[in-house]
Design a protein around this motif. Structure first.
Motif, PDB file in Angstrom:
ATOM      1  N   VAL A 168      -9.712  15.811  64.929  1.00 51.22           N
ATOM      2  CA  VAL A 168     -10.824  16.259  64.084  1.00 51.22           C
ATOM      3  C   VAL A 168     -11.918  16.793  65.001  1.00 51.22           C
ATOM      4  CG1 VAL A 168     -12.507  15.611  62.330  1.00 51.22           C
ATOM      5  CG2 VAL A 168     -10.251  14.514  62.370  1.00 51.22           C
ATOM      6  N   VAL A 169     -12.262  18.058  64.837  1.00 51.79           N
ATOM      7  CA  VAL A 169     -13.304  18.697  65.639  1.00 51.79           C
ATOM      8  C   VAL A 169     -14.514  18.922  64.742  1.00 51.79           C
ATOM      9  CG1 VAL A 169     -13.941  20.687  67.038  1.00 51.79           C
ATOM     10  CG2 VAL A 169     -11.585  19.826  67.093  1.00 51.79           C
ATOM     11  N   LEU A 170     -15.654  18.330  65.116  1.00 56.81           N
ATOM     12  CA  LEU A 170     -16.890  18.516  64.351  1.00 56.81           C
ATOM     13  C   LEU A 170     -17.775  19.532  65.057  1.00 56.81           C
ATOM     14  CD1 LEU A 170     -18.869  17.822  62.100  1.00 56.81           C
ATOM     15  CD2 LEU A 170     -19.692  15.918  63.507  1.00 56.81           C
ATOM     16  N   ASP A 171     -18.060  20.624  64.370  1.00 64.00           N
ATOM     17  CA  ASP A 171     -18.955  21.655  64.880  1.00 64.00           C
ATOM     18  C   ASP A 171     -20.388  21.224  64.577  1.00 64.00           C
ATOM     19  OD1 ASP A 171     -20.243  23.968  65.637  1.00 64.00           O
ATOM     20  OD2 ASP A 171     -19.703  25.062  63.812  1.00 64.00           O
ATOM     21  N   THR A 172     -21.201  21.023  65.612  1.00 63.65           N
ATOM     22  CA  THR A 172     -22.594  20.594  65.425  1.00 63.65           C
ATOM     23  C   THR A 172     -23.585  21.707  65.746  1.00 63.65           C
ATOM     24  OG1 THR A 172     -22.742  19.732  67.697  1.00 63.65           O
ATOM     25  CG2 THR A 172     -21.981  18.212  65.975  1.00 63.65           C
ATOM     26  N   PHE A 173     -23.113  22.931  65.893  1.00 61.68           N
ATOM     27  CA  PHE A 173     -24.003  24.034  66.241  1.00 61.68           C
ATOM     28  C   PHE A 173     -25.054  24.207  65.153  1.00 61.68           C
ATOM     29  CE2 PHE A 173     -24.783  28.713  66.926  1.00 61.68           C
ATOM     30  CZ  PHE A 173     -25.448  28.536  68.129  1.00 61.68           C
ATOM     31  N   ALA A 174     -26.333  24.023  65.504  1.00 62.14           N
ATOM     32  CA  ALA A 174     -27.397  23.870  64.515  1.00 62.14           C
ATOM     33  C   ALA A 174     -27.634  25.114  63.669  1.00 62.14           C
ATOM     34  CB  ALA A 174     -28.700  23.465  65.220  1.00 62.14           C
ATOM     35  N   GLN A 175     -27.482  26.310  64.237  1.00 57.53           N
ATOM     36  CA  GLN A 175     -27.856  27.525  63.524  1.00 57.53           C
ATOM     37  C   GLN A 175     -26.975  27.810  62.316  1.00 57.53           C
ATOM     38  OE1 GLN A 175     -28.062  30.748  66.297  1.00 57.53           O
ATOM     39  NE2 GLN A 175     -29.791  29.903  67.434  1.00 57.53           N
ATOM     40  N   GLY A 176     -25.810  27.201  62.259  1.00 57.72           N
ATOM     41  CA  GLY A 176     -24.926  27.469  61.137  1.00 57.72           C
ATOM     42  C   GLY A 176     -25.194  26.618  59.907  1.00 57.72           C
ATOM     43  N   TYR A 177     -26.044  25.589  60.025  1.00 54.99           N
ATOM     44  CA  TYR A 177     -26.236  24.629  58.944  1.00 54.99           C
ATOM     45  C   TYR A 177     -27.665  24.628  58.431  1.00 54.99           C
ATOM     46  CZ  TYR A 177     -21.922  22.347  60.674  1.00 54.99           C
ATOM     47  OH  TYR A 177     -20.637  22.057  61.070  1.00 54.99           O
ATOM     48  N   ASP A 178     -27.820  24.182  57.180  1.00 55.95           N
ATOM     49  CA  ASP A 178     -29.090  23.632  56.744  1.00 55.95           C
ATOM     50  C   ASP A 178     -28.919  22.109  56.729  1.00 55.95           C
ATOM     51  OD1 ASP A 178     -27.629  22.985  54.469  1.00 55.95           O
ATOM     52  OD2 ASP A 178     -28.536  24.540  53.219  1.00 55.95           O
ATOM     53  N   ASP A 179     -29.957  21.369  56.343  1.00 55.86           N
ATOM     54  CA  ASP A 179     -29.896  19.907  56.425  1.00 55.86           C
ATOM     55  C   ASP A 179     -28.768  19.340  55.582  1.00 55.86           C
ATOM     56  OD1 ASP A 179     -32.015  19.928  58.145  1.00 55.86           O
ATOM     57  OD2 ASP A 179     -33.525  19.474  56.618  1.00 55.86           O
ATOM     58  N   ASP A 180     -28.650  19.780  54.335  1.00 54.88           N
ATOM     59  CA  ASP A 180     -27.608  19.257  53.450  1.00 54.88           C
ATOM     60  C   ASP A 180     -26.222  19.659  53.924  1.00 54.88           C
ATOM     61  OD1 ASP A 180     -29.514  18.060  51.873  1.00 54.88           O
ATOM     62  OD2 ASP A 180     -29.627  19.731  50.452  1.00 54.88           O
ATOM     63  N   GLY A 181     -26.094  20.872  54.441  1.00 55.70           N
ATOM     64  CA  GLY A 181     -24.792  21.331  54.919  1.00 55.70           C
ATOM     65  C   GLY A 181     -24.296  20.506  56.090  1.00 55.70           C
ATOM     66  N   PHE A 182     -25.199  20.139  56.994  1.00 59.61           N
ATOM     67  CA  PHE A 182     -24.782  19.313  58.129  1.00 59.61           C
ATOM     68  C   PHE A 182     -24.369  17.925  57.658  1.00 59.61           C
ATOM     69  CE2 PHE A 182     -25.482  16.538  61.809  1.00 59.61           C
ATOM     70  CZ  PHE A 182     -24.674  17.186  62.731  1.00 59.61           C
ATOM     71  N   GLU A 183     -25.094  17.365  56.695  1.00 57.82           N
ATOM     72  CA  GLU A 183     -24.719  16.044  56.177  1.00 57.82           C
ATOM     73  C   GLU A 183     -23.343  16.089  55.527  1.00 57.82           C
ATOM     74  OE1 GLU A 183     -26.348  13.169  56.666  1.00 57.82           O
ATOM     75  OE2 GLU A 183     -27.603  14.385  57.960  1.00 57.82           O
ATOM     76  N   ARG A 184     -23.051  17.182  54.808  1.00 61.97           N
ATOM     77  CA  ARG A 184     -21.722  17.308  54.196  1.00 61.97           C
ATOM     78  C   ARG A 184     -20.640  17.417  55.262  1.00 61.97           C
ATOM     79  NH1 ARG A 184     -24.701  20.744  50.638  1.00 61.97           N
ATOM     80  NH2 ARG A 184     -24.001  22.586  51.799  1.00 61.97           N
ATOM     81  N   ALA A 185     -20.942  18.095  56.367  1.00 62.78           N
ATOM     82  CA  ALA A 185     -19.970  18.209  57.459  1.00 62.78           C
ATOM     83  C   ALA A 185     -19.699  16.848  58.078  1.00 62.78           C
ATOM     84  CB  ALA A 185     -20.488  19.182  58.517  1.00 62.78           C
ATOM     85  N   VAL A 186     -20.726  16.040  58.259  1.00 62.19           N
ATOM     86  CA  VAL A 186     -20.550  14.689  58.816  1.00 62.19           C
ATOM     87  C   VAL A 186     -19.692  13.845  57.879  1.00 62.19           C
ATOM     88  CG1 VAL A 186     -21.750  12.569  59.437  1.00 62.19           C
ATOM     89  CG2 VAL A 186     -22.670  14.775  60.161  1.00 62.19           C
ATOM     90  N   VAL A 187     -19.957  13.927  56.582  1.00 58.21           N
ATOM     91  CA  VAL A 187     -19.155  13.181  55.604  1.00 58.21           C
ATOM     92  C   VAL A 187     -17.694  13.633  55.651  1.00 58.21           C
ATOM     93  CG1 VAL A 187     -18.759  12.833  53.131  1.00 58.21           C
ATOM     94  CG2 VAL A 187     -21.073  12.633  54.080  1.00 58.21           C
ATOM     95  N   ALA A 188     -17.466  14.933  55.760  1.00 51.29           N
ATOM     96  CA  ALA A 188     -16.096  15.452  55.814  1.00 51.29           C
ATOM     97  C   ALA A 188     -15.366  14.946  57.055  1.00 51.29           C
ATOM     98  CB  ALA A 188     -16.111  16.977  55.791  1.00 51.29           C
ATOM     99  N   ALA A 189     -16.032  14.967  58.211  1.00 49.86           N
ATOM    100  CA  ALA A 189     -15.401  14.485  59.436  1.00 49.86           C
ATOM    101  C   ALA A 189     -15.068  12.999  59.327  1.00 49.86           C
ATOM    102  CB  ALA A 189     -16.322  14.739  60.637  1.00 49.86           C
ATOM    103  N   ALA A 190     -16.008  12.210  58.811  1.00 52.28           N
ATOM    104  CA  ALA A 190     -15.759  10.776  58.643  1.00 52.28           C
ATOM    105  C   ALA A 190     -14.607  10.527  57.674  1.00 52.28           C
ATOM    106  CB  ALA A 190     -17.024  10.084  58.150  1.00 52.28           C
ATOM    107  N   SER A 191     -14.520  11.323  56.631  1.00 50.85           N
ATOM    108  CA  SER A 191     -13.472  11.140  55.619  1.00 50.85           C
ATOM    109  C   SER A 191     -12.090  11.443  56.180  1.00 50.85           C
ATOM    110  CB  SER A 191     -13.755  12.038  54.407  1.00 50.85           C
ATOM    111  OG  SER A 191     -15.021  11.751  53.855  1.00 50.85           O
ATOM    112  N   VAL A 192     -11.970  12.511  56.967  1.00 50.09           N
ATOM    113  CA  VAL A 192     -10.664  12.870  57.541  1.00 50.09           C
ATOM    114  C   VAL A 192     -10.229  11.815  58.562  1.00 50.09           C
ATOM    115  CG1 VAL A 192      -9.386  14.598  58.841  1.00 50.09           C
ATOM    116  CG2 VAL A 192     -11.045  15.319  57.124  1.00 50.09           C
ATOM    117  N   VAL A 193     -11.165  11.357  59.413  1.00 47.22           N
ATOM    118  CA  VAL A 193     -10.828  10.308  60.384  1.00 47.22           C
ATOM    119  C   VAL A 193     -10.362   9.052  59.656  1.00 47.22           C
ATOM    120  CG1 VAL A 193     -11.776   8.765  62.131  1.00 47.22           C
ATOM    121  CG2 VAL A 193     -12.325  11.195  62.203  1.00 47.22           C
ATOM    122  N   ALA A 194     -11.070   8.675  58.600  1.00 44.62           N
ATOM    123  CA  ALA A 194     -10.685   7.483  57.839  1.00 44.62           C
ATOM    124  C   ALA A 194      -9.314   7.646  57.202  1.00 44.62           C
ATOM    125  CB  ALA A 194     -11.736   7.185  56.768  1.00 44.62           C
TER     126      ALA A 194
END
Length: 388
Positions: free
Chosen positions: A231-257
């Motif tokens: 699972v590769v999490l892209d954290t590059f800030a310019q591509g996200y807004d606040d809610d979008g980054f939170e959704r990405a974190v949730v997605a990464a956690a969900s796939v790992v789980a």
């Protein structure tokens, strides 16, 4: 330290003493002396040594997912032979607000308990304490602040969306793709034997059985499913807004789980981090609880590939399907890795690999499970989740 009433008394006492002295008003001078005496007694009372108080703080649980209930229990016990004074307690909770409590006088050996709820609306490390006690005199002229207990913390980890992990038996498009790739793998688990047909791998011929049967016999092995998941999490800030980054974190956690739940060898890769091993699930949750946007595009092959043969799944969680992280993953994916791009800012379309819409938790659940289970299976999972 004087309170507001204490400062008012100091001013009144000074005015009474000066006026009584200057104008020879003995009654006013006596009032000033009485006020000074009362204030001095207040200072003496609040500065008396506080009896030994023991505080025990227990967070239940110490690690909680976003939105789940959590609380902190406090037990205050008097461990001295003297009676404690009345105290006003204040426990800071996070950066905003706290829990106020009133502690009645406790006799020797007595103990009381109190509890308060912990806000779990956002992920992160929520610090509680230190516990502050404010002691005042009966007239409220002076106060003294003492610290009864140090700080604690509650770890609020990202929410995990229930996802089905793909395998060669999955009925969705990803499952069918994995099944086709598995036919090109040489499995290790024996399944059956059959006669040779043109095009079969010569390495599968069982020469002893062929000699007895008088015809070529090949070994059939069971199709092996996914053996590893990166699972590769892209954290590059310019591509996200606040809610979008939170959704990405949730997605990464969900796939790992989802991957660790079925025993798959799992890695989480992000700028500055490469988590793997038997404890990857709790380590990933703790790291994801505090991750912030930033960093460059990461190459999951830079620290070496996962030590596992067979089929692999490469899941890139990013803002858009056209991001630099997605392009890097396409270029570095191995021949046995199936690429899945999870986009949290816009529904993905086109391009190499499979695409998952993570623009909301509901879309992530439906899009991922439809890819793995097919439309009917995804709809059943969604209905089951809505009933819960």
């Amino acid at each position: 330290m004087p309170t507001r009433h204490g400062w008012a008394m100091v001013v009144a006492a000074a005015a009474a003493l000066v006026t009584g002295r200057v104008f020879g008003l003995m009654e006013l001078f006596v009032v000033g002396v009485a006020l000074v005496t009362a204030f001095a007694l207040a200072v003496f009372v609040v500065n008396r040594p506080l009896p030994r108080v023991e505080v025990r703080r227990v967070a239940r649980p110490t690690t909680v997912s976003v939105g789940e209930p959590a609380r902190v229990d406090l037990q205050v016990a008097n461990r001295s032979q003297a009676r404690t004074p009345r105290l006003k307690l204040w426990e800071p909770v996070g950066d905003k607000g706290g829990a106020p409590m009133q502690l009645a006088p406790l006799g020797p050996g007595e103990a009381v308990s109190a509890a308060y709820r912990v806000p779990t609306t956002r992920r992160g490390v929520l610090r509680t304490g230190p516990l502050r006690a404010e002691r005042t005199d009966p007239l409220g002229l002076c106060k003294r602040v003492v610290w009864l207990a140090g700080a604690g913390e509650v770890l609020v980890v990202p929410e995990r969306v229930p996802l089905a992990f793909p395998g060669t038996g999955s009925s969705g498009r990803l499952g069918q793709h994995l099944r086709m790739k598995a036919f090109g793998q040489s499995g290790s688990e024996f399944h059956s034997q059959r006669e040779y047909t043109p095009g079969d791998d010569l390495r599968r011929i069982n020469w002893k059985t062929s000699a007895r049967a008088g015809t070529l016999i090949v070994r059939e092995t069971a199709l092996e499913g996914v053996q590893r998941c990166v699972v590769v999490l892209d954290t590059f800030a310019q591509g996200y807004d606040d809610d979008g980054f939170e959704r990405a974190v949730v997605a990464a956690a969900s796939v790992v789980a989802a991957a660790t739940a079925v025993g798959i060898t799992t890695r989480l890769v992000a700028p500055g981090i490469d988590l793997r091993g038997p404890d990857v699930a709790p380590q990933s949750l703790r790291w994801l609880a505090t991750v912030t946007p930033g960093g460059e595009v990461v190459d999951h092959t830079a620290a070496g590939r996962t030590n596992s043969d067979g089929l692999g799944l490469l899941v890139v969680v990013t803002s858009h399907a056209t991001s630099a992280a997605a392009a890097a993953a396409i270029g570095s994916a191995g021949p046995d890795e199936s690429l899945v791009v999870v986009s949290s800012m816009a529904a993905a379309a086109g391009g190499k690999g499979f695409h998952v819409d993570a623009t909301s938790h509901q879309h992530l659940h439906r899009s991922w499970n439809q890819l793995v289970l097919g439309r009917s299976g995804a709809d059943m999972r969604v209905k089951a989740a809505s009933r819960r």
